[in-house]
Scaffold this active site. Sequence first.
Site, PDB file in Angstrom:
ATOM      1  CG  PHE A 123      -8.983  -8.572  -1.022  1.00  0.00           C
ATOM      2  CD1 PHE A 123      -9.481  -7.705  -1.983  1.00  0.00           C
ATOM      3  CD2 PHE A 123      -9.055  -8.190   0.309  1.00  0.00           C
ATOM      4  CE1 PHE A 123     -10.051  -6.481  -1.630  1.00  0.00           C
ATOM      5  CE2 PHE A 123      -9.623  -6.962   0.672  1.00  0.00           C
ATOM      6  CZ  PHE A 123     -10.119  -6.112  -0.297  1.00  0.00           C
ATOM      7  CG  ASP A 210      -2.993  -9.768   3.696  1.00  0.00           C
ATOM      8  OD1 ASP A 210      -3.538  -9.867   4.811  1.00  0.00           O
ATOM      9  OD2 ASP A 210      -3.456  -9.084   2.759  1.00  0.00           O
ATOM     10  CE  LYS A 241     -11.310  -8.509   6.715  1.00  0.00           C
ATOM     11  NZ  LYS A 241     -10.438  -8.619   5.553  1.00  0.00           N
TER      12      LYS A 241
HETATM   13  C1  LIG Z   1      -9.939  -7.592   4.660  1.00  0.00           C
HETATM   14  C2  LIG Z   1      -8.596  -7.829   4.078  1.00  0.00           C
HETATM   15  C3  LIG Z   1      -7.737  -6.766   3.734  1.00  0.00           C
HETATM   16  C4  LIG Z   1      -8.160  -5.328   3.805  1.00  0.00           C
HETATM   17  O1  LIG Z   1      -8.458  -4.885   5.087  1.00  0.00           O
HETATM   18  P1  LIG Z   1      -9.241  -3.488   5.270  1.00  0.00           P
HETATM   19  O2  LIG Z   1      -9.290  -3.325   6.762  1.00  0.00           O
HETATM   20  O3  LIG Z   1     -10.574  -3.627   4.628  1.00  0.00           O
HETATM   21  O4  LIG Z   1      -8.428  -2.441   4.615  1.00  0.00           O
HETATM   22  C5  LIG Z   1      -6.481  -7.087   3.266  1.00  0.00           C
HETATM   23  N1  LIG Z   1      -6.071  -8.361   3.134  1.00  0.00           N
HETATM   24  C6  LIG Z   1      -6.861  -9.388   3.464  1.00  0.00           C
HETATM   25  C7  LIG Z   1      -6.354 -10.789   3.305  1.00  0.00           C
HETATM   26  C8  LIG Z   1      -8.157  -9.171   3.925  1.00  0.00           C
HETATM   27  O5  LIG Z   1      -8.960 -10.204   4.204  1.00  0.00           O
END
Ligand SMILES: *Cc1c(COP(=O)(O)O)cnc(C)c1O
Length: 393
Positions: A123, A210, A241
Amino acid sequence: MNNYARLPVTFEKGEGVWLWDTQGKRYLDALGGIAVCGLGHAHPAVTAAICEQAAQLVHTSNIYGIAHQQALAEKLATLAGMDSVFFSNSGAEANEAAIKIARLHGHTQGIEQPTIVVMEGSFHGRTLATLSATGNRKIQAGFEPLVSGFLRVPYDDLDAIAAVAKNNQNIVAVLVEPIQGEGGIQIPNDGYLPGVRALCDEHNWLMMLDEIQTGMARTGQWFAHQHFAGKAIPDVMTLAKALGNGVPIGACLARGDAAQLFQPGNHASTYGGNPLVCRVGLSVIDTLEKEQLCQRATTFGQQLITDFTAQLADVDGVNNIRGKGMMLAIELDRPCPELVSLALQDGLLINVTAGNVIRLLPALVMSDEEGAQLVEKLCKLVTTFCANRLSNK
Ligand SMILES: *Cc1c(COP(=O)(O)O)cnc(C)c1O
């Protein structure tokens, strides 16, 4: 717009791991706004940073120097061993910056169709490029045509990456989560990230991590790749986050050549890295350090796994209990989305992802006593759920 399937509850106040709804009912929050509120709700240091900075200066523009942005960039770069930082307002935007850096990396070598290796079950966000990078058909369906230039392989499979390298000269980068969050708290084998690093070195690809969910002390290190003693340092890393504990901020960090690719005019964000969010980011890091929350995440996360395992070991239907630091999962042998509402009624906030994985991302400031309440409440729910489902079979 009707894009969220919301639970029937509205919160109006928070403190630490606790939330109160509009009826005054109290909830134990084991989700932390999906790994955002690492310091819990209304942490006094964060509140003070927001209030003081709001009274002084909220926004100017990236046309000008921004002292707090410079300070936060330096702090993050030092913690991560990186050289430069671009600030965005969300995780998806941080990944967009990473994807653009990877494409520049390709074009500077004359690769006209740069391709990024991405993972099944991953994701990376909901913008067009990041949903195209995401390994989940549900997130892509209806939004075709997808952005091209991604090549998908199974997660935690080095041979699969090596195999695609053999017949593709266009690969420029690998984008991967150190632990897949939305994908169900999937923790790869210990050799995986160092192996990705080695493949990237061998082929002159950028290793792009990520760490939007795993970063900021969540797994017991500042960043999850730091569990590998310097053997999995990325060229590009994204954060969001927990970096702002709730104020919108994301960051794309880069190292070495990758840190030099963006030139003025290549990329920008109007709000990105403004004085308010960067001041808050600095207070978050300062508080994580002062309260020694990396250490706490390690020891307390381990304690919670031990406690869950002790109470759920004999429950038929619990497949697996796993985690790293305060990123925890209880995997059942069947879909269990209804557990979210059952827990809510019981004053407990949890999440279920990948269908059958209970995901816990509580604030790192959770006390022993609060943790014990989490274990007690959740184990009761899981035990009852599994027993009922068995008798319905
Ligand atoms: C939450 C998340 C995203 C996306 O972040 P947003 O602030 O919602 O755009 C991307 N990568 C990972 C691994 C995430 O947990």
